[in-house]
Design a protein around this motif. Structure first.
Motif, PDB file in Angstrom:
ATOM      1  N   LEU A 176       0.828  -1.200   0.000  1.00 43.28           N
ATOM      2  CA  LEU A 176       0.000   0.000   0.000  1.00 43.28           C
ATOM      3  C   LEU A 176       0.867   1.256   0.000  1.00 43.28           C
ATOM      4  CD1 LEU A 176      -2.680  -1.065   2.662  1.00 43.28           C
ATOM      5  CD2 LEU A 176      -2.905  -1.142   0.169  1.00 43.28           C
ATOM      6  N   SER A 177       0.283   2.331  -0.491  1.00 44.75           N
ATOM      7  CA  SER A 177       0.980   3.621  -0.439  1.00 44.75           C
ATOM      8  C   SER A 177       1.055   4.101   1.010  1.00 44.75           C
ATOM      9  CB  SER A 177       0.271   4.645  -1.322  1.00 44.75           C
ATOM     10  OG  SER A 177      -1.058   4.846  -0.868  1.00 44.75           O
ATOM     11  N   SER A 178       1.908   5.058   1.256  1.00 40.63           N
ATOM     12  CA  SER A 178       2.150   5.510   2.629  1.00 40.63           C
ATOM     13  C   SER A 178       0.896   6.052   3.301  1.00 40.63           C
ATOM     14  CB  SER A 178       3.249   6.583   2.645  1.00 40.63           C
ATOM     15  OG  SER A 178       2.881   7.680   1.814  1.00 40.63           O
ATOM     16  N   ASP A 179       0.002   6.686   2.554  1.00 44.07           N
ATOM     17  CA  ASP A 179      -1.202   7.255   3.151  1.00 44.07           C
ATOM     18  C   ASP A 179      -2.326   6.229   3.297  1.00 44.07           C
ATOM     19  OD1 ASP A 179      -1.395   7.050   0.409  1.00 44.07           O
ATOM     20  OD2 ASP A 179      -2.824   8.711   0.226  1.00 44.07           O
ATOM     21  N   GLU A 180      -2.075   4.973   2.826  1.00 42.28           N
ATOM     22  CA  GLU A 180      -3.088   3.928   2.934  1.00 42.28           C
ATOM     23  C   GLU A 180      -2.670   2.809   3.881  1.00 42.28           C
ATOM     24  OE1 GLU A 180      -3.383   2.841  -1.186  1.00 42.28           O
ATOM     25  OE2 GLU A 180      -5.272   3.938  -1.440  1.00 42.28           O
ATOM     26  N   LEU A 213      -7.241  -7.610  11.528  1.00 42.10           N
ATOM     27  CA  LEU A 213      -7.427  -8.300  10.247  1.00 42.10           C
ATOM     28  C   LEU A 213      -6.834  -9.701  10.300  1.00 42.10           C
ATOM     29  CD1 LEU A 213      -8.388  -8.204   7.322  1.00 42.10           C
ATOM     30  CD2 LEU A 213      -6.207  -7.141   6.691  1.00 42.10           C
ATOM     31  N   ILE A 214      -5.681  -9.844  10.898  1.00 44.77           N
ATOM     32  CA  ILE A 214      -5.051 -11.166  11.030  1.00 44.77           C
ATOM     33  C   ILE A 214      -5.955 -12.131  11.790  1.00 44.77           C
ATOM     34  CG2 ILE A 214      -3.171 -12.409  12.171  1.00 44.77           C
ATOM     35  CD1 ILE A 214      -1.371  -9.989  11.493  1.00 44.77           C
ATOM     36  N   ILE A 266     -13.191  -3.668   8.633  1.00 42.55           N
ATOM     37  CA  ILE A 266     -11.843  -3.353   9.114  1.00 42.55           C
ATOM     38  C   ILE A 266     -11.126  -2.457   8.115  1.00 42.55           C
ATOM     39  CG2 ILE A 266      -9.616  -4.326   9.796  1.00 42.55           C
ATOM     40  CD1 ILE A 266     -11.091  -6.877  10.601  1.00 42.55           C
ATOM     41  N   LEU A 267     -11.250  -2.777   6.838  1.00 38.17           N
ATOM     42  CA  LEU A 267     -10.623  -1.987   5.783  1.00 38.17           C
ATOM     43  C   LEU A 267     -11.648  -1.084   5.115  1.00 38.17           C
ATOM     44  CD1 LEU A 267      -8.429  -4.712   4.022  1.00 38.17           C
ATOM     45  CD2 LEU A 267      -7.790  -3.209   5.917  1.00 38.17           C
ATOM     46  N   THR A 274     -10.192  -2.643   0.563  1.00 38.73           N
ATOM     47  CA  THR A 274     -10.757  -3.974   0.289  1.00 38.73           C
ATOM     48  C   THR A 274     -10.569  -4.351  -1.175  1.00 38.73           C
ATOM     49  OG1 THR A 274     -12.422  -3.681   2.036  1.00 38.73           O
ATOM     50  CG2 THR A 274     -12.837  -5.389   0.393  1.00 38.73           C
ATOM     51  N   ASP A 275     -10.797  -3.412  -2.076  1.00 39.48           N
ATOM     52  CA  ASP A 275     -10.575  -3.670  -3.502  1.00 39.48           C
ATOM     53  C   ASP A 275      -9.100  -3.996  -3.767  1.00 39.48           C
ATOM     54  OD1 ASP A 275     -13.227  -3.229  -4.046  1.00 39.48           O
ATOM     55  OD2 ASP A 275     -12.944  -1.125  -4.612  1.00 39.48           O
TER      56      ASP A 275
END
Length: 353
Positions: free
Chosen positions: A249-253, A263-264, A317-318, A323-324
Motif C-alpha cells: 500500500l501507499s504511505s497514506d493507505e 485483520l489477522i 476493518i478496511l 478492500t478492492d
C-alpha cells in the motif's frame, strides 16, 4: 413297217443317251457340292482347334471344362496367400521407419539422461556451496543478517504486543534466529542424503528439535506472553499475507498496528471455518510436481474459497478502496500459485516421458 420300227428304236436310244448324260451331269454337281462342304467344315475345325464329332462330344467337352475351372478355383482358395512384391516392399519400408523411430527415441533418451546428469551435478554443486557457506564464518554471518531482517518484519507486531524489556526482546529474537539457522542447516543435510536425512528426521522428531528453543522462549516470556507467542505462530500464514499486503500500500493507505492484528485474527477465524467445510476438495497429491490438472483445479478452488473468506474478514476493518486492493492482491497471489503448480507439473510430466 420295218423302216418305221427302226426309226422308233433309234429315237429311244437317243432319248436314253440324253437321260444318261443329264444324270451324269447331275451326279458331278452333287459330288462337287459335297466336296466344297467338307472343306468348309475342315476349315472351321482347324480355326477352333476343337473337332468334336457329335453334339454329345461337344457337351461332354464343355462339362469337363467347367469341372476343370471349378477344381482350379477350389485349389486356389485352399492355397495360402503369398506376399506380392508390393507387400514385401511395404514391410521393408515399415521396418526402416521403425528403425528410424527407435534411433530417434534412443537419442531423446540420451538427451534426457544427459540433462538429468547435468541437473544432478548442479544440485551437488549447490549443496556443496551451501555447505561451504554454512561453514564459512563470513557467509554464515551474512545469512544470519538476512534471516534477522526477515524475522524482524515477521514478529514486529508480536514484539509490540509482548512489550518486553529491550534486553529480553533482543534475547528473544536471538533464540528465534538460532532456531531458523538450525532448521536451515538440517534442510541441507536432508537434501544431501535422503537415507541419512530420514534417520535425522526420525531421531529429531522423537526428541522434538523445537523443544530446546521452546523451553528457552517459555522461560524468557513467561506463561501469558508465551501463550500469545503460540497464538501468533498459529496465524503465521495470515501474518505473512497481511504484512505483505500492507507493504504494497501507499504511505497514506498503510494499516495501523491495531488494524493489522484485527485483520489477522479475523482472517484466521474465517480460515478455520473454511477448512472445516472443505470436505470434498482434497487433492490426490499435495506435491506440486505430482499434481494432475484435476489436482490443480481442486487446489485452486480451495485457494479461491480461502481468499473469499479473507476478503469477507476485511469487511468493517478496511475501507472500500483497501478492500478492492486486497482483492487484487489476493488474485495476483492466486494466479501466481496456479502458474507455478502448472509449471512444476509439466516439468515432472516431461521428466517421466
Amino acid at each position: 413297217m420295218e423302216s418305221g420300227n427302226k426309226k422308233i428304236v433309234i429315237g429311244l436310244i437317243c432319248l436314253i443317251l440324253l437321260i444318261l448324260i443329264g444324270l451324269s451331269i447331275y451326279q458331278n454337281q452333287q459330288v462337287r457340292k459335297l466336296s466344297e462342304g467338307g472343306s468348309s467344315e475342315e476349315y472351321a475345325g482347324k480355326g477352333s482347334d476343337k473337332t468334336p464329332e457329335t453334339v454329345q462330344d461337344i457337351q461332354r467337352g464343355n462339362e469337363q471344362g467347367v469341372l476343370s475351372e471349378s477344381n482350379e478355383n477350389v485349389a486356389n482358395k485352399n492355397m495360402p496367400d503369398t506376399p506380392t512384391v508390393d507387400a514385401t516392399a511395404n514391410i521393408s519400408e515399415l521396418e526402416e521407419r521403425l528403425d528410424a523411430r527407435e534411433k530417434e527415441l534412443d537419442m531423446i533418451h540420451n538427451q534426457i539422461s544427459a540433462e538429468e546428469a547435468r541437473k544432478a551435478e548442479l544440485l551437488e554443486k549447490e549443496l556443496e556451496l551451501a555447505r561451504k557457506r554454512l561453514e564459512d564464518p563470513a557467509s554464515k554471518k551474512s545469512m544470519r543478517n538476512v534471516l534477522k531482517a526477515s524475522l524482524d518484519s515477521r514478529y514486529a507486531l508480536l514484539l509490540k504486543r509482548l512489550n518486553l524489556a529491550p534486553e529480553n526482546q533482543e534475547r528473544f529474537m536471538e533464540i528465534l534466529l538460532d532456531q531458523e539457522m538450525a532448521s536451515m542447516e538440517q534442510s541441507v543435510e536432508l537434501i544431501d542424503d535422503p537415507v541419512r536425512g530420514k534417520q535425522i528426521v526420525h531421531v529429531t522428531r522423537s526428541k522434538d528439535p523445537g523443544d530446546e528453543y521452546k523451553t528457552k522462549i517459555a522461560d524468557l516470556l513467561g506463561d501469558e506472553n508465551f501463550k500469545t507467542y503460540q497464538e501468533y505462530g498459529e496465524r503465521g500464514a495470515e501474518v505473512h499475507w497481511v504484512t505483505q499486503f500492507d507493504g504494497s500500500l501507499s504511505s497514506d493507505e498503510r494499516l495501523t498496528d491495531d488494524q493489522q492484528m484485527e485483520l489477522i485474527n479475523a482472517m484466521y477465524n474465517n480460515r478455520e471455518k473454511v477448512k472445516a467445510s472443505m470436505v470434498n476438495t482434497n487433492t490426490k497429491s499435495e506435491s506440486q510436481s505430482e499434481m494432475t490438472e484435476e489436482d490443480i483445479e481442486a487446489n485452486m478452488k480451495r485457494t479461491e474459497l480461502m481468499h473469499e473468506a479473507y476478503v469477507e474478514a476485511a469487511e468493517g476493518i478496511l475501507s472500500d478502496a483497501q478492500t478492492d486492493q486486497l482483492k487484487a492482491y489476493l488474485k495476483s497471489i492466486r494466479d501466481m500459485l496456479e502458474e507455478n503448480r502448472k509449471t512444476m507439473s509439466q516439468i515432472n510430466t516431461d521428466k517421466e516421458e
